[in-house]
Design an enzyme around this catalytic site. Structure first.
Site, short mmCIF file in Angstrom:
data_model
loop_
_atom_site.label_atom_id
_atom_site.label_comp_id
_atom_site.label_asym_id
_atom_site.label_seq_id
_atom_site.Cartn_x
_atom_site.Cartn_y
_atom_site.Cartn_z
N HIS A 172 0.81 -1.22 0.00
CA HIS A 172 0.00 0.00 0.00
C HIS A 172 0.85 1.27 0.00
O HIS A 172 0.32 2.35 0.24
CB HIS A 172 -0.94 0.03 1.21
CG HIS A 172 -1.96 -1.08 1.17
ND1 HIS A 172 -2.67 -1.46 2.25
CD2 HIS A 172 -2.33 -1.89 0.16
CE1 HIS A 172 -3.47 -2.47 1.93
NE2 HIS A 172 -3.27 -2.75 0.66
N ILE A 184 1.24 7.11 0.52
CA ILE A 184 0.68 6.02 1.32
C ILE A 184 -0.81 5.93 1.06
O ILE A 184 -1.51 6.94 1.08
CB ILE A 184 0.91 6.28 2.82
CG1 ILE A 184 2.38 6.53 3.09
CG2 ILE A 184 0.38 5.13 3.65
CD1 ILE A 184 2.64 7.20 4.40
N CYS A 185 -1.27 4.71 0.81
CA CYS A 185 -2.69 4.49 0.62
C CYS A 185 -3.24 3.93 1.92
O CYS A 185 -3.12 2.74 2.19
CB CYS A 185 -2.89 3.52 -0.55
SG CYS A 185 -4.59 3.06 -0.79
N LEU A 186 -3.76 4.80 2.77
CA LEU A 186 -4.27 4.37 4.07
C LEU A 186 -5.51 5.20 4.35
O LEU A 186 -5.48 6.42 4.26
CB LEU A 186 -3.19 4.60 5.14
CG LEU A 186 -3.56 4.24 6.57
CD1 LEU A 186 -3.80 2.75 6.70
CD2 LEU A 186 -2.46 4.66 7.52
#
Lengths: 152, 493
Positions: free
Chosen positions: A83, A90-92
């Site tokens: 991710h 950041i993919c969060l």
């Protein structure tokens, strides 16, 4: 106004007591902070490495989420994670508009990222990383991520 | 407050308030309808607390003790304002608890907090928000509003002067408008009258003050220098601290100590060295930059010499002193990792390898370029020599050739001249004959045929056929001229 007030309050607190593996590197102003995080357990993907995080706060922090990305320099690589894109984005959901809540703070974001790394077992980048890194000119806050993976 | 004679009044108060006005402004009535209008109530989020507040009384959004807290049905507490802030920013209009994200109906689910929490909040000790302006008030938070709005002398209110828009602290309100410029008699700085007293008490450099350490009285101007260099009671470290001496005491003690401390004696040398190192580093900086620029220039020259050539095999130039390069090259070329440290062996440098633009093996490149340059220069020299030689040879050939031609032309000219001479001779001879013939014809026509035959013989003698030997007897002058003409033409051809 709101942002600097709260950041000014949390800055000395942060310097005093941070969880293990998290250090404050630079907090000269109320716009941009640098933090270092380490993964404390024996995960072989991240063992012995330190990663540098850049927080960019808007005027309306903490109502609005800060922009958090990993940054690279000689000593600090970008962690490999399904991710985390290789340009540090950041993919969060926590950092997205919908997932953010004003009760979060710098420390809690760092802890979340630490645990996101710790629990990872795949030594890989997100699918389509190369194309995304090459073409992306947007800031993280303007990207519409689709959160599909609930395992991390 | 100094007497009016003390200050250089630059501009007097525009309109000093009359005693009546002062009394009116001090009376409770006037204040209540004028001054409070301009007072700002204290913002509880900005208050400074005497003790670190209990973390259970702190709002998670603003990180300050609650201000007018509310409780959600999920038992999470927030300031009312903070919660409204957070909800206003939620895009879908759904209202959720910031902590547990359960949805909230603001009409039903907002409850007042227990009385005990409010009491605890009210009893927190806070400092007056005007502490910066000199108010030392410290009290329970519940009283802060009344203190700021009614009692605090440092609260800013609007100036008593009607046409003055500036603010003044409440304690100076009755003095009338103090917003005119004066200059300090000691240091001649200009400032507003309201700031003068404060300036003279704490800041003016030409006023005397006491050293906080040794009670010497001196000008404030000299205080810093005194503390730094002379004051006997200031605690200073031993000079050898830069080398590691840990002794720290008052100046008199330290001076005694330094006489016996070996590190203090060494300290000046170390300082000199340090300064020299710093100087050298400063000098190194522009040099490094210069080298960088030169390297860039070199690489651009290299790229110009070998444009778009990234196959490494055509230029197997490596540093002969470093055998590792050729071994390490093939795998690194296949997988260009970001922290690839070994210099690329390809020459010219592969353009897409930009992870360490400053570390290509410039040694080998420089070396190669230099040798290349040398051999090119040799080549040019050789070609230049050959050219000169060739040039000389051509010159000689041309000269020889032209000499021969010139000789030939001379010969021809000579021949032509000879012929011309001959012709002249012949022509004069013919003319003579003809003249003599004409005279004889005048004498008697019997000699006519004789003269014609002589003329024909002269034409044959010149090597040319006579074009039109017309009837000479009829036109004696015309045919003569034509004859000479045609003879000359013939000679030319």
């Amino acid at each position: 106004m709101f942002a600097s007030k709260r950041l000014g309050k949390s800055c000395p607190q942060l310097q005093d007591k941070l969880p293990p593996g998290i250090t404050l590197v630079k907090a000269d102003d109320f716009r941009e902070w640098l933090m270092d995080i380490q993964v404390m357990d024996e995960n072989p993907i991240y063992k012995g490495e330190t990663y540098r995080l850049k927080f960019i706060f808007s005027q309306s922090y903490p109502i609005e989420a800060p922009e958090v990305v990993f940054v690279r320099n000689d000593m600090r690589p970008i962690p490999i994670h399904p991710h985390i894109y290789s340009n540090g984005i950041i993919c969060l959901d926590l950092l997205d508009r919908q997932g953010w809540s004003p009760v979060h703070n710098v420390e809690s974001v760092c802890v979340s990222l630490q645990s996101m790394l710790t629990s990872n077992t795949k030594n890989e980048r997100p699918p389509g990383d190369e194309a995304f890194v090459r073409s992306n000119t947007q800031r993280p806050r303007d990207i519409n991520f689709v959160f599909h993976d609930n395992s991390v | 407050m100094s007497s009016p004679a003390d200050v250089d009044t630059v501009g007097g108060p525009p309109n000093s308030p009359s005693p009546l006005q002062i009394r009116a402004s001090n009376s409770l009535n006037s204040k209540s309808h004028r001054a409070p209008l301009t007072k700002q109530p204290a913002d509880l989020h900005l208050l400074e607390y005497v003790h670190e507040p209990d973390s259970n009384l702190v709002c998670l959004i603003c990180h300050a003790p609650f201000d007018r807290p509310v409780q959600l049905f999920c038992a999470h507490f927030f300031c009312k304002d903070c919660l409204e802030h957070a909800w206003r920013a939620q895009h879908d209009g759904r209202k959720t608890c910031p902590t547990c994200r359960s949805s909230v109906d603001p009409d039903k689910d907002l409850r007042p907090v227990p009385k005990i929490v409010e009491t605890m909040l009210d009893e927190l000790l806070v400092k007056c928000p005007n502490a910066q302006a000199g108010c030392a008030w410290v009290e329970q938070r519940v009283n802060v509003h009344d203190h700021v709005m009614l009692y605090c002398e440092a609260t800013l209110v609007e100036c008593a002067q009607h046409d003055c828009r500036l603010h003044i602290s409440q304690k100076d309100f009755h003095k009338g408008c103090l917003h005119y410029t004066v200059s300090c008699e000691d240091c001649h700085t200009s400032m507003m009258k309201k700031d003068l007293e404060d300036h003279q008490r704490t800041a003016c450099a030409n006023r005397s003050t006491n050293c906080p350490h040794c009670d010497t009285t001196l000008l404030r101007l000299h205080l810093d220098a005194h503390i730094k260099e002379a004051c006997a009671n200031v605690t200073i470290p031993c000079q050898g601290s830069i080398v590691g001496c840990t002794f720290t005491a008052e100046r008199t003690q330290t001076n005694l100590h330094e006489k016996s401390c070996p590190m203090a004696t060494m300290a000046p040398h170390f300082r000199d060295q340090q300064a020299r190192i710093e100087r050298n580093e400063a000098r190194l900086e522009p040099l490094t930059r210069k080298v960088g620029i030169l390297e860039d220039g070199l690489s651009s020259i290299t790229n110009m010499l070998y444009p778009a050539n990234d196959s490494s095999t055509t230029f197997p130039v490596t540093n002969p002193l470093d055998p590792n390069i050729s071994y390490s090259f093939p795998p690194t070329n296949l997988i260009p990792t970001p922290d690839f440290r070994l210099p690329p062996a390809s020459f010219p440098p592969v353009p897409h390898n930009e992870s360490h633009p400053s570390q290509p093996p410039f040694d080998s490149q420089v070396h190669h370029l230099l040798t290349l340059h040398e051999s090119l220069r040799d080549e040019v020299n050789r070609i230049a020599n050959a050219l000169t030689e060739l040039d000389g040879r051509t010159n000689m050939m041309v000269i020889n050739e032209s000499q021969r031609t010139k000789d030939e032309m001379l010969h021809t000219n000579a021949a032509i001249n000879g012929m011309r001479m001959q012709l002249h001779w012949l022509m004069s001879a013919t003319l003579q004959q003809r003249n003599s013939a004409r005279t004889s014809a005048a004498n008697g026509s019997a000699g006519g045929s004789n003269a014609r035959s002589t003329a024909q013989g002269a034409g044959a003698g010149a090597g040319a056929s006579v074009a039109r030997p017309g009837p000479i007897g009829d036109f004696p002058n015309g045919p003569l001229r034509r004859l000479s003409d045609s003879t000359r033409q013939d000679t030319k051809l």
